[in-house]
Design a protein around this motif. Sequence first.
Motif, PDB file in Angstrom:
ATOM      1  N   GLY A 168       2.917 -10.770   2.856  1.00  0.00           N
ATOM      2  CA  GLY A 168       3.513 -10.481   4.161  1.00  0.00           C
ATOM      3  C   GLY A 168       4.989 -10.159   4.129  1.00  0.00           C
ATOM      4  O   GLY A 168       5.664 -10.205   5.157  1.00  0.00           O
ATOM      5  N   GLY A 169       5.548  -9.855   2.944  1.00  0.00           N
ATOM      6  CA  GLY A 169       6.965  -9.515   2.838  1.00  0.00           C
ATOM      7  C   GLY A 169       7.839 -10.662   2.387  1.00  0.00           C
ATOM      8  O   GLY A 169       9.058 -10.518   2.243  1.00  0.00           O
ATOM      9  N   GLY A 201       0.813  -1.212   0.000  1.00  0.00           N
ATOM     10  CA  GLY A 201       0.000   0.000   0.000  1.00  0.00           C
ATOM     11  C   GLY A 201       0.850   1.266   0.000  1.00  0.00           C
ATOM     12  O   GLY A 201       0.471   2.289   0.560  1.00  0.00           O
ATOM     13  N   GLY A 202       2.037   1.180  -0.654  1.00  0.00           N
ATOM     14  CA  GLY A 202       2.914   2.353  -0.737  1.00  0.00           C
ATOM     15  C   GLY A 202       3.874   2.478   0.437  1.00  0.00           C
ATOM     16  O   GLY A 202       4.616   3.447   0.549  1.00  0.00           O
ATOM     17  N   ARG A 203       3.847   1.456   1.338  1.00  0.00           N
ATOM     18  CA  ARG A 203       4.739   1.509   2.503  1.00  0.00           C
ATOM     19  C   ARG A 203       5.936   0.576   2.357  1.00  0.00           C
ATOM     20  O   ARG A 203       6.905   0.690   3.067  1.00  0.00           O
ATOM     21  N   CYS A 204       5.845  -0.377   1.426  1.00  0.00           N
ATOM     22  CA  CYS A 204       6.888  -1.369   1.138  1.00  0.00           C
ATOM     23  C   CYS A 204       7.104  -2.346   2.302  1.00  0.00           C
ATOM     24  O   CYS A 204       7.821  -2.075   3.257  1.00  0.00           O
ATOM     25  N   ASN A 205       6.463  -3.492   2.165  1.00  0.00           N
ATOM     26  CA  ASN A 205       6.573  -4.568   3.151  1.00  0.00           C
ATOM     27  C   ASN A 205       7.886  -5.321   2.893  1.00  0.00           C
ATOM     28  O   ASN A 205       7.913  -6.309   2.170  1.00  0.00           O
ATOM     29  N   VAL A 206       8.970  -4.841   3.508  1.00  0.00           N
ATOM     30  CA  VAL A 206      10.333  -5.253   3.162  1.00  0.00           C
ATOM     31  C   VAL A 206      10.608  -6.731   3.440  1.00  0.00           C
ATOM     32  O   VAL A 206      11.242  -7.426   2.652  1.00  0.00           O
TER      33      VAL A 206
END
Length: 405
Positions: free
Chosen positions: A384-385, A50-55
């Motif tokens: 979930g990254g 969502g634009g936050r980047c699930n690293v």
Amino acid sequence: MISNYDIIVVGGGAAGFFTAINIVESNPKLKVAILERGKEVLSKVRVSGGGRCNVTHACFIPNDLVKFYPRGEKELRGPFHQFCSGDTIEWFERHGVELKIEDDGRMFPVTDSSQTIIDCFLNTAKKLGIDILTGQSVQDIFKGENYWKLETNQQSFKCDKLIMTTGSNPKMWEMMQNLGHSIVSPVPSLFTFNIKDNRIKDLMGVSAFASVKVKDSKLKASGPLLITHWGMSGPGILRLSAWGARELFDKNYQFTLQVNWLNDLDFETVLEDLKEIKEENAKKLVSKFCPFEFPKRLWESLLFASGINSEVKWADISKKQMTDLVNQLTNGQFQVNGKSTFKEEFVTAGGIDLKQINFKTMESKLHSNLFFAGEILNIDAITGGFNFQNAWTGGFIIAQSFSNS
């Protein structure tokens, strides 16, 4: 005119940048270029989470981490022992990016912005002298005796080692096929279920922790289930879609979904619980007294589906109504008719056959000096990254293999 490089990375996404950066950090003298067909690089990183980047995900034991990969579980065990989630956190901290863990284990930059990751990659690549060439669409790949030659829509390139990080790109898969690699045909993974059903018609936004199962199949999963205007979504549904990517494709996304809204409680247990509640709360309205930690609107909807209206007291529930209610709670059957995918975070099951890859180096077993990382391989994970973690690990291992060679 031909541009000469030691290493060319095709694909300017997460895997491509991470690989190139790690290679040059260990081997500063190497001349490296990233070729990207689009106008800008790292576009999938920008929209992820969502634009936050699930690293990555806060799962630090390799043997546990591999269980989140419907395709790639066996093959990733060795690589994850070399570079796992903890190493990812350390790597980003070393490069000025602090990560945080959310309640569900997903990890994001503390800034909550994917731009932080993009800036990290771009600034580091620039500092290391990596050439980032956009608008370079590879048209042809030729293998020489000890070099690779690439033709793009703009120019020709020559390199000693070639790294493919092009994700789910059918054109690139076709080129790899022409070089003898087998491609496992792609099907969508991570999608939501289209369901039209009166029980959930007006419940958009309602969420419950549930277990879900595909009827007449071994496919099952559990997790938060979210009711949407087109049907059902949420981690539980996405997990089921990932593990069932091929089977559900074969069913043409037409099947019966069995939902246990009480997660692991079975019919008999719930029936006994409700009988006790009926005795203890005889005078209370069933609609006003829900005995489970459960969204009120969903409770009312399942009561209605069981033939229990809002004025019925617990004492007045018939045996049939009780049975119907327990069935709705523990084995609600919903007809799925199609899927919806998230275009921005689209994940594909399919890609280069894993049997043709040496997972100690990520090198092709068919061609020396040809390497792969990321979703070009037949590896994918639940949300979930985990898909990013696969990209980081693959890139790191390629870089290590160059240092050791």
